[in-house]
Scaffold this motif. Sequence first.
Motif, short mmCIF file in Angstrom:
data_model
loop_
_atom_site.label_atom_id
_atom_site.label_comp_id
_atom_site.label_asym_id
_atom_site.label_seq_id
_atom_site.Cartn_x
_atom_site.Cartn_y
_atom_site.Cartn_z
N LYS A 99 0.86 -1.17 0.00
CA LYS A 99 0.00 0.00 0.00
C LYS A 99 0.90 1.23 0.00
CE LYS A 99 -1.18 0.63 4.85
NZ LYS A 99 -2.23 0.59 5.84
N SER A 100 0.35 2.31 -0.50
CA SER A 100 1.12 3.54 -0.60
C SER A 100 0.27 4.70 -0.09
CB SER A 100 1.55 3.79 -2.05
OG SER A 100 2.35 4.96 -2.11
N PRO A 101 0.43 5.04 1.18
CA PRO A 101 -0.38 6.12 1.75
C PRO A 101 -0.19 7.46 1.04
CG PRO A 101 0.66 4.85 3.50
CD PRO A 101 1.25 4.38 2.20
N ASN A 102 1.03 7.74 0.56
CA ASN A 102 1.33 9.05 -0.02
C ASN A 102 1.65 9.03 -1.51
OD1 ASN A 102 1.12 10.41 2.56
ND2 ASN A 102 3.00 9.30 3.07
N GLY A 103 1.57 7.87 -2.15
CA GLY A 103 1.88 7.75 -3.56
C GLY A 103 3.31 7.28 -3.81
N CYS A 104 3.53 6.70 -5.00
CA CYS A 104 4.84 6.14 -5.32
C CYS A 104 4.96 5.97 -6.83
CB CYS A 104 4.98 4.78 -4.64
SG CYS A 104 6.60 4.01 -4.82
N LYS A 105 6.17 6.19 -7.35
CA LYS A 105 6.49 5.87 -8.74
C LYS A 105 7.70 4.95 -8.74
CE LYS A 105 4.68 9.94 -10.95
NZ LYS A 105 4.96 11.35 -10.96
N ILE A 106 7.60 3.89 -9.53
CA ILE A 106 8.65 2.87 -9.60
C ILE A 106 9.05 2.65 -11.05
CG2 ILE A 106 9.21 0.44 -9.18
CD1 ILE A 106 7.17 0.51 -6.87
N PHE A 107 10.36 2.68 -11.34
CA PHE A 107 10.87 2.29 -12.65
C PHE A 107 11.13 0.80 -12.58
CE2 PHE A 107 14.45 1.37 -15.48
CZ PHE A 107 13.89 1.77 -16.68
N GLU A 108 10.57 0.05 -13.53
CA GLU A 108 10.61 -1.41 -13.46
C GLU A 108 10.99 -2.01 -14.81
OE1 GLU A 108 7.32 -3.52 -11.32
OE2 GLU A 108 6.87 -4.19 -13.35
N VAL A 109 11.88 -3.01 -14.77
CA VAL A 109 12.27 -3.77 -15.96
C VAL A 109 11.95 -5.23 -15.68
CG1 VAL A 109 14.16 -4.43 -17.49
CG2 VAL A 109 14.12 -2.14 -16.47
N ARG A 110 11.22 -5.86 -16.60
CA ARG A 110 10.87 -7.28 -16.50
C ARG A 110 11.45 -8.01 -17.70
NH1 ARG A 110 4.46 -7.47 -15.22
NH2 ARG A 110 4.61 -7.08 -12.99
N TYR A 111 12.08 -9.17 -17.47
CA TYR A 111 12.69 -9.89 -18.59
C TYR A 111 12.88 -11.36 -18.24
CZ TYR A 111 16.90 -9.38 -15.73
OH TYR A 111 17.79 -9.42 -14.70
N TYR A 112 13.09 -12.16 -19.28
CA TYR A 112 13.47 -13.55 -19.12
C TYR A 112 14.97 -13.64 -19.38
CZ TYR A 112 8.59 -14.93 -19.12
OH TYR A 112 7.27 -15.07 -18.80
N ALA A 113 15.65 -14.49 -18.62
CA ALA A 113 17.09 -14.68 -18.78
C ALA A 113 17.35 -16.12 -19.22
CB ALA A 113 17.83 -14.40 -17.48
N LYS A 114 18.38 -16.28 -20.02
CA LYS A 114 18.75 -17.63 -20.46
C LYS A 114 19.16 -18.45 -19.25
CE LYS A 114 20.26 -16.38 -25.05
NZ LYS A 114 21.34 -16.37 -26.02
N GLY A 115 18.75 -19.70 -19.24
CA GLY A 115 19.15 -20.63 -18.19
C GLY A 115 18.50 -20.38 -16.85
N GLN A 116 17.41 -19.62 -16.81
CA GLN A 116 16.80 -19.35 -15.50
C GLN A 116 16.07 -20.50 -14.94
OE1 GLN A 116 14.48 -15.85 -16.94
NE2 GLN A 116 12.77 -16.91 -16.01
#
Length: 116
Positions: A99-116
């Motif tokens: 939860k975010s009582p005062n607000g939030c911004k997040i920079f996010e990178v999602r990816y698949y990696a070889k051999g995971q």
Amino acid sequence: MPKKELEFTHYSKFEVEPLNVEGLSQRVIAEDPDTKGVATRILQFEPGTDTSPNGVQIHDFWEELVIIEGSIIDLELNKEFKAGDVATRPPGMKHGPWKSPNGCKIFEVRYYAKGQ
């Protein structure tokens, strides 16, 4: 299909896409249309957002993030994370809800990696 070239552009130029919880939205900077969930985005929590309806999250891709503004509280850990905090989540890692009582911004990178 390869990602589009993009020279520096302010993130506010990207469309705001509401997500499945009131007050939670994203601005997708780049995504792989062939792979569900893989994207670079800004995730935004409006003040008062609570992702409890989504429960704990688990997915099959890597996720790396940095909080760029505001803060979120991890409800499972009962801990607040603030601007400048980073996270690396491997596939299968449990996280959230938040939860975010005062607000939030997040920079996010999602990816698949070889051999995971």
